[in-house]
Design an enzyme around this catalytic site. Structure first.
Site, short mmCIF file in Angstrom:
data_model
loop_
_atom_site.label_atom_id
_atom_site.label_comp_id
_atom_site.label_asym_id
_atom_site.label_seq_id
_atom_site.Cartn_x
_atom_site.Cartn_y
_atom_site.Cartn_z
N SER A 31 0.84 -1.19 0.00
CA SER A 31 0.00 0.00 0.00
C SER A 31 0.87 1.23 0.00
O SER A 31 2.03 1.20 0.46
CB SER A 31 -0.89 0.01 1.25
OG SER A 31 -1.50 1.27 1.44
N TYR A 85 0.00 -0.28 10.71
CA TYR A 85 -0.43 -0.62 9.35
C TYR A 85 0.71 -0.36 8.36
O TYR A 85 1.02 -1.21 7.52
CB TYR A 85 -1.66 0.20 8.97
CG TYR A 85 -2.11 -0.01 7.55
CD1 TYR A 85 -2.68 -1.22 7.16
CD2 TYR A 85 -1.98 0.99 6.59
CE1 TYR A 85 -3.10 -1.42 5.85
CE2 TYR A 85 -2.40 0.81 5.29
CZ TYR A 85 -2.96 -0.40 4.92
OH TYR A 85 -3.37 -0.59 3.61
#
Length: 332
Positions: free
Chosen positions: A158, A184
């Site tokens: 990501s 994350y």
């Protein structure tokens, strides 16, 4: 060979869909394993690969929705919890024991900005589900990947990798305050570094690996821990919660989002390549704006490219060693 981290002018764009990238691809006789394929990007990936002729193996904590959507496809289903080592081992063993090659493995499952938690081994939950579970799965599936004589592994990373590098001296937040976005980001950096080192180790066995950034896809379960207000403030959703779609800013539909991992998994343009971070159905550029403030969700959609820390080969080797220590799993 080391593949350069620069675009190859694939001819596709941020708006390309899975249908576009598979227009001339025939996967008849191939087996593709996809995690997180009960919904969202994983399901779109499974649908696309099956539409091109692949037999799809769906791995997820729940599989009922996939069974309905893929009813007409050649597919099989197994319940697997990436945070549970026994679950991962059981599913991988069953596949390896079937003596079938795994031509494609797409590590699509994940969670984002989740509250603090730990798995049974004490690993922080986002690191566990997003990365360590996939590390364990790929290592356990190694005999099947090697048997494919040309397998591809695609890890879902990501743009959020910019939130954090892998913090090697405290990956599990034992000595630092937990931050859901840092956790994350660390897990997505790990997924990118995983592709770098897996590709290096796999080349001799004709196993190549790629890290794919799908874009910001609001219409998936990944947003479960975010409020509509947060998504609106980040420019990703309208006040009513509906997604804002603008592929030029990485704001995509699920089919557009799945296009990059599907391209990585299947494109003949990538023959002989691997170990690179991809976005918008092409190899990404090395980011030139690495000093940008990425502490908040907002502003990410104006960025592109991969930060150096997410493709550094030395850090990738270090991560592999750490992963073996944290999971007890080793590539033989």
């Amino acid at each position: 060979m080391t593949t350069a981290q620069r675009p190859i002018s694939s001819g596709f764009t941020a708006a390309s869909t899975t249908r576009d990238v598979l227009a001339s691809v025939d996967l008849t006789g191939k087996t593709a394993i996809v995690t997180g394929a009960n919904s969202g990007l994983g399901l779109q990936t499974a649908l696309a690969l099956s539409s091109a002729g692949a037999h799809v193996v769906v791995l997820d904590r729940e599989v009922a929705n996939a069974q309905t959507v893929l009813a007409a496809a050649s597919a099989e289903y197994a319940v697997m919890d990436l945070s549970d080592p026994a679950s991962v081992d059981s599913v991988a063993k069953e596949f390896v024991d079937s003596d079938r090659p795994a031509h494609i493995l797409v590590a699509s499952a994940g969670i984002m900005a989740a509250p603090f938690g730990r798995d049974s081994r004490g690993n922080e939950l986002q690191l566990s589900i997003n990365y360590l579970g996939h590390f364990q799965l790929a290592v356990r599936l190694w005999p099947a990947l090697r048997a494919a004589a040309g397998a591809r592994v695609v890890t879902l990373t990501s743009l959020g990798h910019r939130h954090s590098p892998v913090v090697f001296d405290d990956p599990n937040f034992r000595h630092r305050e937990y931050d859901s976005w840092a956790a994350y980001g660390q897990s997505k950096t790990a997924m990118s570094l995983f592709a770098v080192e897996l590709d290096r180790r796999g080349q001799a066995e004709s196993v190549r690996a790629f890290a794919a950034h799908p874009g910001s896809i609001v219409a998936t379960g990944l947003k479960q821990y975010l409020t509509t207000e947060q998504l609106t403030a980040a420019g990703m959703a309208n006040p009513d919660g509906s997604p804002i779609l603008d592929p030029s800013k990485q704001l995509k539909t699920p089919e557009q989002g799945a296009a990059t991992p599907v391209w990585c998994a299947t494109s003949p343009q990538l023959a002989g390549m691997g170990g690179v971070y991809c976005e918008n159905c092409d190899i990404a550029e090395l980011a030139r704006d690495t000093d940008a403030d990425t502490a908040q969700l907002g502003g990410f959609n104006d960025l592109s490219g991969v930060a150096p820390h997410a493709i550094d080969p030395t850090q990738a080797k270090h991560l592999w060693t750490l992963s073996e220590e944290l999971t007890g799993v080793h590539l033989l």
